[in-house]
Design an enzyme around this catalytic site. Structure first.
Site, PDB file in Angstrom:
ATOM      1  N   HIS A  84      37.420  91.728 -21.792  1.00 20.84           N
ATOM      2  CA  HIS A  84      38.624  91.406 -21.026  1.00 20.84           C
ATOM      3  C   HIS A  84      38.618  92.187 -19.711  1.00 20.84           C
ATOM      4  O   HIS A  84      38.446  93.407 -19.708  1.00 20.84           O
ATOM      5  CB  HIS A  84      39.884  91.776 -21.812  1.00 20.84           C
ATOM      6  CG  HIS A  84      40.153  90.862 -22.967  1.00 20.84           C
ATOM      7  ND1 HIS A  84      40.977  91.197 -24.027  1.00 20.84           N
ATOM      8  CD2 HIS A  84      39.719  89.598 -23.234  1.00 20.84           C
ATOM      9  CE1 HIS A  84      41.030  90.199 -24.881  1.00 20.84           C
ATOM     10  NE2 HIS A  84      40.273  89.219 -24.427  1.00 20.84           N
ATOM     11  N   HIS A 127      37.511  80.916 -31.944  1.00 20.47           N
ATOM     12  CA  HIS A 127      38.456  81.847 -31.339  1.00 20.47           C
ATOM     13  C   HIS A 127      39.302  82.545 -32.397  1.00 20.47           C
ATOM     14  O   HIS A 127      39.721  83.690 -32.201  1.00 20.47           O
ATOM     15  CB  HIS A 127      39.347  81.119 -30.334  1.00 20.47           C
ATOM     16  CG  HIS A 127      39.577  81.902 -29.083  1.00 20.47           C
ATOM     17  ND1 HIS A 127      38.547  82.280 -28.233  1.00 20.47           N
ATOM     18  CD2 HIS A 127      40.701  82.429 -28.547  1.00 20.47           C
ATOM     19  CE1 HIS A 127      39.042  82.976 -27.229  1.00 20.47           C
ATOM     20  NE2 HIS A 127      40.337  83.094 -27.397  1.00 20.47           N
ATOM     21  N   LYS A 165      32.556  85.890 -19.152  1.00 19.32           N
ATOM     22  CA  LYS A 165      33.219  85.146 -18.089  1.00 19.32           C
ATOM     23  C   LYS A 165      32.938  85.763 -16.732  1.00 19.32           C
ATOM     24  O   LYS A 165      32.881  86.990 -16.596  1.00 19.32           O
ATOM     25  CB  LYS A 165      34.732  85.108 -18.336  1.00 19.32           C
ATOM     26  CG  LYS A 165      35.153  84.189 -19.472  1.00 19.32           C
ATOM     27  CD  LYS A 165      36.657  84.090 -19.550  1.00 19.32           C
ATOM     28  CE  LYS A 165      37.093  83.076 -20.596  1.00 19.32           C
ATOM     29  NZ  LYS A 165      38.566  82.940 -20.662  1.00 19.32           N
ATOM     30  N   ARG A 193      32.806  85.362 -27.741  1.00 22.01           N
ATOM     31  CA  ARG A 193      33.288  84.015 -27.484  1.00 22.01           C
ATOM     32  C   ARG A 193      32.197  83.048 -27.944  1.00 22.01           C
ATOM     33  O   ARG A 193      31.005  83.383 -27.922  1.00 22.01           O
ATOM     34  CB  ARG A 193      33.566  83.793 -25.997  1.00 22.01           C
ATOM     35  CG  ARG A 193      34.620  84.725 -25.408  1.00 22.01           C
ATOM     36  CD  ARG A 193      34.793  84.437 -23.920  1.00 22.01           C
ATOM     37  NE  ARG A 193      35.821  85.297 -23.307  1.00 22.01           N
ATOM     38  CZ  ARG A 193      35.573  86.457 -22.725  1.00 22.01           C
ATOM     39  NH1 ARG A 193      34.322  86.912 -22.666  1.00 22.01           N
ATOM     40  NH2 ARG A 193      36.559  87.169 -22.196  1.00 22.01           N
ATOM     41  N   TYR A 239      47.249  91.803 -28.988  1.00 20.46           N
ATOM     42  CA  TYR A 239      46.975  92.135 -30.382  1.00 20.46           C
ATOM     43  C   TYR A 239      47.898  93.241 -30.891  1.00 20.46           C
ATOM     44  O   TYR A 239      48.132  93.349 -32.093  1.00 20.46           O
ATOM     45  CB  TYR A 239      45.507  92.532 -30.551  1.00 20.46           C
ATOM     46  CG  TYR A 239      44.576  91.404 -30.214  1.00 20.46           C
ATOM     47  CD1 TYR A 239      44.455  90.301 -31.058  1.00 20.46           C
ATOM     48  CD2 TYR A 239      43.848  91.396 -29.030  1.00 20.46           C
ATOM     49  CE1 TYR A 239      43.630  89.238 -30.735  1.00 20.46           C
ATOM     50  CE2 TYR A 239      43.024  90.340 -28.698  1.00 20.46           C
ATOM     51  CZ  TYR A 239      42.920  89.267 -29.551  1.00 20.46           C
ATOM     52  OH  TYR A 239      42.103  88.214 -29.220  1.00 20.46           O
ATOM     53  N   ARG A 298      37.339  85.446 -33.407  1.00 20.10           N
ATOM     54  CA  ARG A 298      37.435  86.489 -32.378  1.00 20.10           C
ATOM     55  C   ARG A 298      38.770  87.229 -32.502  1.00 20.10           C
ATOM     56  O   ARG A 298      38.816  88.463 -32.428  1.00 20.10           O
ATOM     57  CB  ARG A 298      37.293  85.834 -31.003  1.00 20.10           C
ATOM     58  CG  ARG A 298      37.400  86.763 -29.794  1.00 20.10           C
ATOM     59  CD  ARG A 298      37.017  85.959 -28.563  1.00 20.10           C
ATOM     60  NE  ARG A 298      37.502  86.526 -27.317  1.00 20.10           N
ATOM     61  CZ  ARG A 298      36.846  87.425 -26.587  1.00 20.10           C
ATOM     62  NH1 ARG A 298      35.687  87.900 -27.007  1.00 20.10           N
ATOM     63  NH2 ARG A 298      37.344  87.870 -25.436  1.00 20.10           N
TER      64      ARG A 298
END
Length: 304
Positions: free
Chosen positions: A268, A242, A174, A150, A277, A245
């Site tokens: 994630h 992004h 995150k 990110r 994806y 990414r």
């Protein structure tokens, strides 16, 4: 802001490592609902399901996007769950409210040739002008595409994290979650070239901004990315950190990467986030079958 709302935001920061922008957004959401509750003669912490439904309906009537509505409902659900756990109330009136249906959106990504064009464009001009700008561009693009970082993770990377012959990077993602991501030889070489150029700056960051004690800002990097896109002959509107990414993830899956491994690389928490994806690849496979399979089309050209 009420004491309960402040306590809720403090909990998000302390226990979940919520980012500053997330806390600000949730604070605004709670303030907005509190204003709606006051108009109905209620307070933020004693709302019932009927009031919450009326509030969500008002958001839809005001034309807010389903995504914004969903975020506000998520905030209210978490807030009322917090109140229940703290003993402020006995129930969670938002628990059974339905989340607005979100439109299915597939991630945008670049082709491998387009990524190659971007990297090839990160070359300082012959006169050596603005050489550092292109060293930053090359190192950042190599690392974003090679590791699926990110942009917030990239710009926060410490300089000391790139040790001699480093094969992996420790990244804080995150919620403060840490993960190891691989560092390609090309990305390492580009980062080392930037460090060598930045030697006298003595910054703790791999990508320092104008002030060495602060990292490069997102806005500053966006300007660099805009210039790289123009040099590569791409529409800058199609390019963002992004998108790089997404390109990393899509190209990895297309070349046989395991979905679980990709989940770890992207950081994630839930594999359901990574599975988007597979929809991209499924659509590409469907198009390939329709275009090339001998039984995919009838004699009239229609798909069977």
């Amino acid at each position: 802001m009420s004491a309960q709302a402040e306590a809720f935001l403090e909990m998000l920061a302390a226990e979940r490592g919520a980012a500053a922008n997330t806390l600000k957004a949730y604070g605004r959401d709670l303030d907005d609902f509190a204003a709606h509750a006051r108009q109905a003669g209620r307070s933020l912490h004693d709302a019932d399901s009927a009031l919450l439904r009326d509030y969500m309906g008002s958001l839809a009537r005001a034309g807010l996007s389903p995504r914004t509505q969903a975020r506000r409902l998520s905030c209210l659900k978490q807030f009322h769950l917090f109140l229940a756990r703290e003993g402020v109330r006995q129930d969670n009136p938002a628990e059974l409210l339905d989340t607005p249906r979100l439109p299915a959106t597939l991630p945008r990504f670049l082709t491998e040739d387009e990524v190659d064009a971007l990297l090839a464009a990160c070359v300082p001009p012959p006169d050596g002008g603005a050489a550092r700008r292109w060293l930053v561009a090359r190192a950042a693009l190599e690392m974003l595409y090679a590791s699926g970082l990110r942009i917030s993770e990239l710009l926060a990377l410490p300089r000391r994290g790139l040790g001699r012959d480093a094969q992996m990077l420790m990244v804080r993602g995150k919620g403060g979650r840490e993960r190891l991501v691989p560092l390609s030889a090309a990305a390492r070489a580009a980062a080392e070239a930037l460090i060598a150029h930045d030697g006298p700056r003595r910054s703790p960051y791999l990508f320092p901004g104008r002030a060495p004690d602060r990292p490069l800002t997102r806005q500053g990097f966006d300007r660099i990315l805009h210039d790289v896109a123009l040099r590569a002959g791409l529409d800058p509107a199609r390019l963002s950190p992004h998108v790089l990414r997404h390109s990393f993830a899509t190209h990895m899956l297309a070349r046989g990467a395991d979905l679980r491994a990709l989940q770890v690389l992207l950081g994630h928490a839930d594999i359901a986030t990574t599975q988007i994806y597979t929809h991209v690849l499924a659509e590409r496979l469907r198009q390939a079958v329709e275009a090339y399979h001998p039984l995919a089309r009838g004699g009239d050209g229609e798909t069977r």
